[in-house]
Design an enzyme around this catalytic site. Sequence first.
Site, PDB file in Angstrom:
ATOM      1  N   GLY A 155       0.857  -1.192   0.000  1.00  0.00           N
ATOM      2  CA  GLY A 155       0.000   0.000   0.000  1.00  0.00           C
ATOM      3  C   GLY A 155       0.890   1.239   0.000  1.00  0.00           C
ATOM      4  N   ILE A 157       2.365   2.811   2.511  1.00  0.00           N
ATOM      5  CA  ILE A 157       3.596   2.735   3.315  1.00  0.00           C
ATOM      6  C   ILE A 157       4.604   1.804   2.635  1.00  0.00           C
ATOM      7  CG2 ILE A 157       4.586   2.243   5.594  1.00  0.00           C
ATOM      8  CD1 ILE A 157       1.813   2.822   6.816  1.00  0.00           C
ATOM      9  N   ARG A 177      -2.255  -8.568  -3.116  1.00  0.00           N
ATOM     10  CA  ARG A 177      -3.334  -9.205  -3.877  1.00  0.00           C
ATOM     11  C   ARG A 177      -3.438  -8.589  -5.264  1.00  0.00           C
ATOM     12  NH1 ARG A 177      -7.955  -8.967   0.385  1.00  0.00           N
ATOM     13  NH2 ARG A 177      -7.333  -6.850  -0.016  1.00  0.00           N
ATOM     14  N   THR A 178      -3.428  -7.235  -5.300  1.00  0.00           N
ATOM     15  CA  THR A 178      -3.526  -6.538  -6.575  1.00  0.00           C
ATOM     16  C   THR A 178      -2.179  -5.910  -6.905  1.00  0.00           C
ATOM     17  OG1 THR A 178      -5.667  -5.885  -5.682  1.00  0.00           O
ATOM     18  CG2 THR A 178      -5.066  -4.951  -7.833  1.00  0.00           C
ATOM     19  N   ALA A 237       3.859  -3.475  11.059  1.00  0.00           N
ATOM     20  CA  ALA A 237       2.429  -3.407  10.718  1.00  0.00           C
ATOM     21  C   ALA A 237       1.569  -3.619  11.970  1.00  0.00           C
ATOM     22  CB  ALA A 237       2.126  -4.423   9.635  1.00  0.00           C
ATOM     23  N   ARG A 238       1.363  -4.871  12.343  1.00  0.00           N
ATOM     24  CA  ARG A 238       0.574  -5.179  13.536  1.00  0.00           C
ATOM     25  C   ARG A 238       1.056  -6.496  14.113  1.00  0.00           C
ATOM     26  NH1 ARG A 238      -1.060  -0.838  13.979  1.00  0.00           N
ATOM     27  NH2 ARG A 238      -3.171  -0.028  14.105  1.00  0.00           N
ATOM     28  N   GLU A 267       0.596  -7.100  22.612  1.00  0.00           N
ATOM     29  CA  GLU A 267       1.291  -5.954  23.192  1.00  0.00           C
ATOM     30  C   GLU A 267       0.336  -5.134  24.067  1.00  0.00           C
ATOM     31  OE1 GLU A 267       2.402  -4.246  19.299  1.00  0.00           O
ATOM     32  OE2 GLU A 267       1.091  -2.547  19.796  1.00  0.00           O
ATOM     33  N   HIS A 285       6.172  -0.256  19.395  1.00  0.00           N
ATOM     34  CA  HIS A 285       5.088   0.265  18.541  1.00  0.00           C
ATOM     35  C   HIS A 285       5.173   1.788  18.384  1.00  0.00           C
ATOM     36  CE1 HIS A 285       0.706  -0.530  17.070  1.00  0.00           C
ATOM     37  NE2 HIS A 285       1.292   0.425  16.377  1.00  0.00           N
ATOM     38  N   ILE A 286       6.261   2.222  17.737  1.00  0.00           N
ATOM     39  CA  ILE A 286       6.506   3.659  17.572  1.00  0.00           C
ATOM     40  C   ILE A 286       6.622   4.049  16.097  1.00  0.00           C
ATOM     41  CG2 ILE A 286       7.566   4.026  19.841  1.00  0.00           C
ATOM     42  CD1 ILE A 286      10.335   3.753  18.436  1.00  0.00           C
TER      43      ILE A 286
HETATM   44  C1  GLV Z   1      -0.443   2.715  14.137  1.00  0.00           C
HETATM   45  O1  GLV Z   1      -0.139   1.629  14.501  1.00  0.00           O
HETATM   46  C2  GLV Z   1      -1.420   3.027  13.136  1.00  0.00           C
HETATM   47  O2  GLV Z   1      -2.155   2.117  12.695  1.00  0.00           O
HETATM   48  O3  GLV Z   1      -1.519   4.187  12.756  1.00  0.00           O
END
Ligand code: GLV
Length: 324
Positions: A155, A157, A177-178, A237-238, A267, A285-286
């Site tokens: 995407g 990012i 995917r695309t 990402a997550r 987390e 997560h920064i």
């Molecule tokens: C941070 O983790 C966000 O999704 O912006």
Amino acid sequence: MKPRILVAREVFPEVLERLRRHFEVDDNQGDTVLGIEGLKARLADKAGALTAATDPLMAEVISAAPGLKALCNFAVGYNNIDLAACTRAGVMATNTPGVLDDTTADLAWALLMATARRLPAAERWLRNGEWKGWQFIQWLGSDIHHATLGILGMGRIGQTVARRALGFDMKVIYHNRTPLAAEQEAAIRATWVDKESLLRESDFLVLLLPYSPATHHTIGAAELALMKPTAHLINVARGGIVDDEALISALRQRRLSGAGIDVFEGEPKFNPGFLELDNVALSPHIGSSSRATRMAMAMTAADNLIAALSGQRPPNLLNPEVWK
Ligand code: GLV
């Protein structure tokens, strides 16, 4: 009377000042994590809220707030919001895409470079007074220049991360995917490959997928086994996209050279196995955490809330069905 809103986490005073011109604001400058019960109590009499990725906005919270019209997350990810429940309740949900792309891409690179050159372990060693003298063969890392950068989830990012790789003369491959349009690919010199080729060929694999049940453990033991033992994994990402237990096991056995990790399963608690590894660079997560970007995120969320509660379509509406 001004509509009542909640700002669920601490934000900059400038953001509250702006919101107070439009709304009666219930803030949380003490930054208590409200949780399900706290959110239910504080949202019960509100028309809208500015919320963070740490706020669990599930169906039971949404149905406890009968006057709620808008939930405006100050994050690009919105896996903390039950979007279907919002839509059923006629609540608009928004996020903050775009404003954090560069800052998050920068952190992906910081972690990539830190794990490639083993900076966290080398610094710990230096601080511990273990450096007795320069040696020719000492702290050998992995080259970044001319290596293959793989991106899973291309995407905004992902494309921003890829653009930075041009300066390192890297080969860039990605899976999505695309596939991107040909001119977008050409601009960042990136080539679409299938997921298995991405896993097999990447020297540095950066994960930039949104989290959902469908992307849970996208990278587990089987995927890690396909990666080169010299490769590094970067997750900005997550948590939950990677099976952390499987990652720790691969890193421990040197089936993977290193990892740069900003997000963890469960987390702020995380698997303590990470702390025993000397081949990881860890951050709490920064990804989007620069003052300018966090300000832009909060102001974007405020734009969305001001629009939503004044009868205009919010710019970053996630569930347009509600608007129709
Ligand atoms: C941070 O983790 C966000 O999704 O912006």
